[in-house]
Design a protein around this motif. Structure first.
Motif, PDB file in Angstrom:
ATOM      1  N   ILE A 129       0.871  -1.184   0.000  1.00  0.00           N
ATOM      2  CA  ILE A 129       0.000   0.000   0.000  1.00  0.00           C
ATOM      3  C   ILE A 129       0.900   1.224   0.000  1.00  0.00           C
ATOM      4  O   ILE A 129       1.850   1.302   0.781  1.00  0.00           O
ATOM      5  N   GLN A 130       0.606   2.164  -0.887  1.00  0.00           N
ATOM      6  CA  GLN A 130       1.379   3.404  -0.943  1.00  0.00           C
ATOM      7  C   GLN A 130       0.427   4.591  -0.925  1.00  0.00           C
ATOM      8  O   GLN A 130      -0.667   4.534  -1.494  1.00  0.00           O
ATOM      9  N   ILE A 131       0.848   5.674  -0.270  1.00  0.00           N
ATOM     10  CA  ILE A 131       0.048   6.897  -0.194  1.00  0.00           C
ATOM     11  C   ILE A 131       0.864   8.052  -0.739  1.00  0.00           C
ATOM     12  O   ILE A 131       2.039   8.229  -0.377  1.00  0.00           O
ATOM     13  N   TYR A 132       0.235   8.833  -1.609  1.00  0.00           N
ATOM     14  CA  TYR A 132       0.872   9.998  -2.216  1.00  0.00           C
ATOM     15  C   TYR A 132       0.033  11.241  -1.952  1.00  0.00           C
ATOM     16  O   TYR A 132      -1.180  11.151  -1.765  1.00  0.00           O
ATOM     17  N   GLN A 133       0.684  12.388  -1.955  1.00  0.00           N
ATOM     18  CA  GLN A 133      -0.031  13.661  -1.920  1.00  0.00           C
ATOM     19  C   GLN A 133      -0.096  14.214  -3.336  1.00  0.00           C
ATOM     20  O   GLN A 133       0.893  14.187  -4.074  1.00  0.00           O
ATOM     21  N   LEU A 134      -1.284  14.653  -3.718  1.00  0.00           N
ATOM     22  CA  LEU A 134      -1.499  15.190  -5.061  1.00  0.00           C
ATOM     23  C   LEU A 134      -1.404  16.705  -5.040  1.00  0.00           C
ATOM     24  O   LEU A 134      -2.135  17.371  -4.291  1.00  0.00           O
ATOM     25  N   ASP A 135      -0.500  17.243  -5.829  1.00  0.00           N
ATOM     26  CA  ASP A 135      -0.399  18.687  -6.007  1.00  0.00           C
ATOM     27  C   ASP A 135      -1.524  19.107  -6.950  1.00  0.00           C
ATOM     28  O   ASP A 135      -1.524  18.738  -8.132  1.00  0.00           O
ATOM     29  N   THR A 136      -2.481  19.861  -6.448  1.00  0.00           N
ATOM     30  CA  THR A 136      -3.669  20.195  -7.235  1.00  0.00           C
ATOM     31  C   THR A 136      -3.431  21.338  -8.230  1.00  0.00           C
ATOM     32  O   THR A 136      -4.359  21.777  -8.899  1.00  0.00           O
ATOM     33  N   ASN A 174      -7.605 -20.706  -0.143  1.00  0.00           N
ATOM     34  CA  ASN A 174      -7.978 -21.012   1.242  1.00  0.00           C
ATOM     35  C   ASN A 174      -7.699 -19.864   2.206  1.00  0.00           C
ATOM     36  O   ASN A 174      -7.417 -20.089   3.389  1.00  0.00           O
ATOM     37  N   ALA A 175      -7.763 -18.654   1.696  1.00  0.00           N
ATOM     38  CA  ALA A 175      -7.496 -17.488   2.540  1.00  0.00           C
ATOM     39  C   ALA A 175      -8.407 -16.343   2.123  1.00  0.00           C
ATOM     40  O   ALA A 175      -9.275 -16.492   1.278  1.00  0.00           O
ATOM     41  N   GLY A 176      -8.176 -15.224   2.730  1.00  0.00           N
ATOM     42  CA  GLY A 176      -8.975 -14.025   2.468  1.00  0.00           C
ATOM     43  C   GLY A 176      -9.193 -13.283   3.766  1.00  0.00           C
ATOM     44  O   GLY A 176      -9.587 -13.872   4.776  1.00  0.00           O
ATOM     45  N   SER A 177      -8.926 -11.978   3.760  1.00  0.00           N
ATOM     46  CA  SER A 177      -9.086 -11.189   4.978  1.00  0.00           C
ATOM     47  C   SER A 177      -9.414  -9.747   4.624  1.00  0.00           C
ATOM     48  O   SER A 177      -9.278  -9.322   3.475  1.00  0.00           O
ATOM     49  N   VAL A 178      -9.856  -9.010   5.622  1.00  0.00           N
ATOM     50  CA  VAL A 178      -9.994  -7.558   5.518  1.00  0.00           C
ATOM     51  C   VAL A 178      -9.147  -6.958   6.626  1.00  0.00           C
ATOM     52  O   VAL A 178      -9.097  -7.489   7.737  1.00  0.00           O
ATOM     53  N   SER A 179      -8.464  -5.865   6.308  1.00  0.00           N
ATOM     54  CA  SER A 179      -7.509  -5.283   7.246  1.00  0.00           C
ATOM     55  C   SER A 179      -7.736  -3.792   7.402  1.00  0.00           C
ATOM     56  O   SER A 179      -8.232  -3.122   6.493  1.00  0.00           O
ATOM     57  N   SER A 180      -7.357  -3.274   8.564  1.00  0.00           N
ATOM     58  CA  SER A 180      -7.503  -1.850   8.843  1.00  0.00           C
ATOM     59  C   SER A 180      -6.152  -1.226   9.156  1.00  0.00           C
ATOM     60  O   SER A 180      -5.265  -1.873   9.727  1.00  0.00           O
ATOM     61  N   PHE A 181      -6.021   0.052   8.780  1.00  0.00           N
ATOM     62  CA  PHE A 181      -4.799   0.813   8.987  1.00  0.00           C
ATOM     63  C   PHE A 181      -5.182   2.218   9.443  1.00  0.00           C
ATOM     64  O   PHE A 181      -6.236   2.740   9.057  1.00  0.00           O
ATOM     65  N   GLU A 182      -4.310   2.830  10.217  1.00  0.00           N
ATOM     66  CA  GLU A 182      -4.516   4.225  10.617  1.00  0.00           C
ATOM     67  C   GLU A 182      -3.537   5.105   9.863  1.00  0.00           C
ATOM     68  O   GLU A 182      -2.324   4.865   9.879  1.00  0.00           O
ATOM     69  N   PHE A 183      -4.069   6.126   9.200  1.00  0.00           N
ATOM     70  CA  PHE A 183      -3.240   7.064   8.438  1.00  0.00           C
ATOM     71  C   PHE A 183      -3.105   8.362   9.209  1.00  0.00           C
ATOM     72  O   PHE A 183      -4.097   8.985   9.584  1.00  0.00           O
ATOM     73  N   GLU A 191       0.134  14.004   9.337  1.00  0.00           N
ATOM     74  CA  GLU A 191       1.111  14.890   9.976  1.00  0.00           C
ATOM     75  C   GLU A 191       2.409  14.150  10.255  1.00  0.00           C
ATOM     76  O   GLU A 191       3.504  14.680  10.039  1.00  0.00           O
ATOM     77  N   ASN A 192       2.294  12.927  10.761  1.00  0.00           N
ATOM     78  CA  ASN A 192       3.481  12.126  11.037  1.00  0.00           C
ATOM     79  C   ASN A 192       3.938  11.309   9.849  1.00  0.00           C
ATOM     80  O   ASN A 192       4.968  10.628   9.912  1.00  0.00           O
ATOM     81  N   LYS A 193       3.145  11.322   8.791  1.00  0.00           N
ATOM     82  CA  LYS A 193       3.437  10.579   7.567  1.00  0.00           C
ATOM     83  C   LYS A 193       3.598   9.082   7.866  1.00  0.00           C
ATOM     84  O   LYS A 193       4.577   8.445   7.467  1.00  0.00           O
ATOM     85  N   THR A 194       2.588   8.540   8.558  1.00  0.00           N
ATOM     86  CA  THR A 194       2.634   7.121   8.916  1.00  0.00           C
ATOM     87  C   THR A 194       1.346   6.419   8.513  1.00  0.00           C
ATOM     88  O   THR A 194       0.271   7.020   8.507  1.00  0.00           O
ATOM     89  N   LEU A 195       1.475   5.152   8.184  1.00  0.00           N
ATOM     90  CA  LEU A 195       0.347   4.269   7.931  1.00  0.00           C
ATOM     91  C   LEU A 195       0.563   3.033   8.796  1.00  0.00           C
ATOM     92  O   LEU A 195       1.456   2.232   8.543  1.00  0.00           O
ATOM     93  N   THR A 196      -0.246   2.898   9.843  1.00  0.00           N
ATOM     94  CA  THR A 196      -0.022   1.884  10.863  1.00  0.00           C
ATOM     95  C   THR A 196      -1.065   0.777  10.780  1.00  0.00           C
ATOM     96  O   THR A 196      -2.267   1.049  10.806  1.00  0.00           O
ATOM     97  N   PHE A 197      -0.594  -0.467  10.685  1.00  0.00           N
ATOM     98  CA  PHE A 197      -1.509  -1.612  10.675  1.00  0.00           C
ATOM     99  C   PHE A 197      -2.228  -1.713  12.017  1.00  0.00           C
ATOM    100  O   PHE A 197      -1.614  -1.603  13.082  1.00  0.00           O
ATOM    101  N   LEU A 198      -3.547  -1.925  11.972  1.00  0.00           N
ATOM    102  CA  LEU A 198      -4.330  -2.058  13.194  1.00  0.00           C
ATOM    103  C   LEU A 198      -4.729  -3.503  13.449  1.00  0.00           C
ATOM    104  O   LEU A 198      -4.379  -4.084  14.464  1.00  0.00           O
ATOM    105  N   ASN A 199      -5.474  -4.112  12.533  1.00  0.00           N
ATOM    106  CA  ASN A 199      -5.834  -5.520  12.701  1.00  0.00           C
ATOM    107  C   ASN A 199      -6.434  -6.092  11.433  1.00  0.00           C
ATOM    108  O   ASN A 199      -6.691  -5.357  10.461  1.00  0.00           O
ATOM    109  N   SER A 200      -6.676  -7.398  11.438  1.00  0.00           N
ATOM    110  CA  SER A 200      -7.308  -8.096  10.325  1.00  0.00           C
ATOM    111  C   SER A 200      -8.388  -9.028  10.852  1.00  0.00           C
ATOM    112  O   SER A 200      -8.334  -9.471  12.001  1.00  0.00           O
ATOM    113  N   GLN A 201      -9.358  -9.311   9.981  1.00  0.00           N
ATOM    114  CA  GLN A 201     -10.375 -10.322  10.247  1.00  0.00           C
ATOM    115  C   GLN A 201     -10.522 -11.184   8.998  1.00  0.00           C
ATOM    116  O   GLN A 201     -10.286 -10.721   7.881  1.00  0.00           O
TER     117      GLN A 201
END
Length: 374
Positions: free
Chosen positions: A39-46, A85-94, A97-107
């Motif tokens: 997963i990658q996050i970019y800022q768009l110069d408008t 034989n797999a499959g999940s949904v995952s959450s992240f906190e963006f 200000e700190n420029k971080t994307l932190t994994f929270l959990n999966s189900q």
């Protein structure tokens, strides 16, 4: 005089608030290498369309589809997509200000091959569509952004007439109605758009209705669905048939009023229509074609909701699976899976046409793009 001053201050506050927001582009991918930035996050110069990298996340497999919470704080992803034989949904906190994307959990996704996630407008529910096993799952979302255990999971077994692709159900998306009181499930395998009422106040929010599905044309392969901003019309892109079906919409019921091709006349078979979105002003609809044509079909929307094709724009790559339009309606960003490139287009609000701006960025097997002003 005092009233005028208050109005001026109010206008200034709104203006400052608008300009204080930043536009972020969220990218997912088919990437089995846990050491890669899946997963990658970019800022768009408008102003110039430039994408500047902000942060990324590793140690996850195939985050093929993403959605972002209304406040932009949380990112939800289909993970372990196309993994047997797999499959999940995952959450992240963006945190921009700190420029971080932190994994929270999966189900667990409640079915093999999750392909689409949607967040309820109240931020308390997540809906997930599983393609291979043909199912839908809904989850409560906790205040800290984590995904709680599955509240409901429904599997379907019925297919349709195409013996190669429709031997069973393949739910391809899970889309909330404009008021989030219904959930629609385009089912490519069954040639149906399934529907449940959605009561966000119940522990099991999916409720069967007297109209549990809308039948599409045979071998249509309904894939993605979107509603017009006026909430009166719904539009379903059909992957197998290369068509868009237009529906009048009211209280969970769809009534078809038009069916129109997404492809140019020179393409007669092998359709791979994919994604569909409407400009915020409600005047134009855009749809992606993959395979023999790698482009975005552009349509005007008339006062009755009907579509008219006005042209095509190459996505400048191969296999444009997902694209997104920013909240201002000024930009469209397309992701090309096979060529691994992301293209920014400026959208002409008067003509609806697209023009490439800025430099493309590269991301291996990029499969999804979402845009959020924060």
């Amino acid at each position: 005089m005092k009233l005028k001053i208050k109005v001026l201050f109010a206008a200034l506050f709104v203006t400052l608030n608008i300009f204080s927001q930043n536009t972020y582009v969220f990218l997912g991918s088919y990437n089995r290498d846990k050491s890669a930035e899946a997963i990658q996050i970019y800022q768009l110069d408008t102003l110039n369309g430039k994408l500047t990298k902000v942060t990324s996340a590793k140690n996850i497999v195939n985050p093929s589809y993403l959605t972002v919470s209304s406040n932009g704080k949380y990112v939800y992803a289909c993970t372990d997509t196309k993994t047997p034989n797999a499959g999940s949904v995952s959450s992240f906190e963006f945190n921009p200000e700190n420029k971080t994307l932190t994994f929270l959990n999966s189900q667990r996704s409640g079915g093999e091959n999750p392909v689409y996630v949607s967040v309820h407008k109240n931020g308390k529910w997540l809906a997930n569509a599983n393609y291979t096993e043909g199912s839908v799952s809904v989850y409560p979302l906790l205040e800290n952004g984590k995904i709680d255990s599955i509240a409901q999971n429904f599997h379907y077994s019925d297919g349709s007439v195409n013996k190669d692709r429709q031997t069973k159900s393949h739910v391809h998306s899970a889309v909330f109605s404009p008021q989030c009181d219904y959930l629609f499930l385009p089912d490519l395998g069954a040639d149906k758009i399934r529907c449940y009422a959605f009561d966000a106040n119940q522990k099991k929010p999916l409720i069967e209705t007297s109209n549990p599905f809308t039948k599409t044309d045979l071998e249509a392969g309904p894939r993605h669905f979107t509603f017009h901003p006026n909430q009166k019309w719904g539009y379903c892109i059909e992957e197998m048939a290369g068509q868009i079906s237009v529906y009048n919409y009211e209280n969970g019921v769809l009534n078809k009023i038009q069916r129109i091709p997404t492809h140019s006349d020179k393409i007669k078979e092998g359709f791979e229509s994919s994604d569909i979105h409407i400009s915020p002003d409600g005047k134009f609809l855009y749809a992606t074609n993959r395979g023999k044509e790698n482009n975005i079909a552009i349509f005007t929307i008339d006062e009755n909701g009907l579509l008219k094709n006005i042209g095509y724009q190459s996505t400048l790559g191969k296999h444009p699976r997902i694209f997104a339009i920013d909240e201002s309606g000024k930009f469209l960003v397309a992701s090309n899976v096979l060529t691994g490139n992301v293209i920014v287009f400026r959208r002409d609000s008067k003509t609806g046409l697209l023009k490439k701006i800025g430099k493309q960025i590269k991301m291996e097997n990029v499969s999804c793009v979402q845009i959020k002003n924060i």
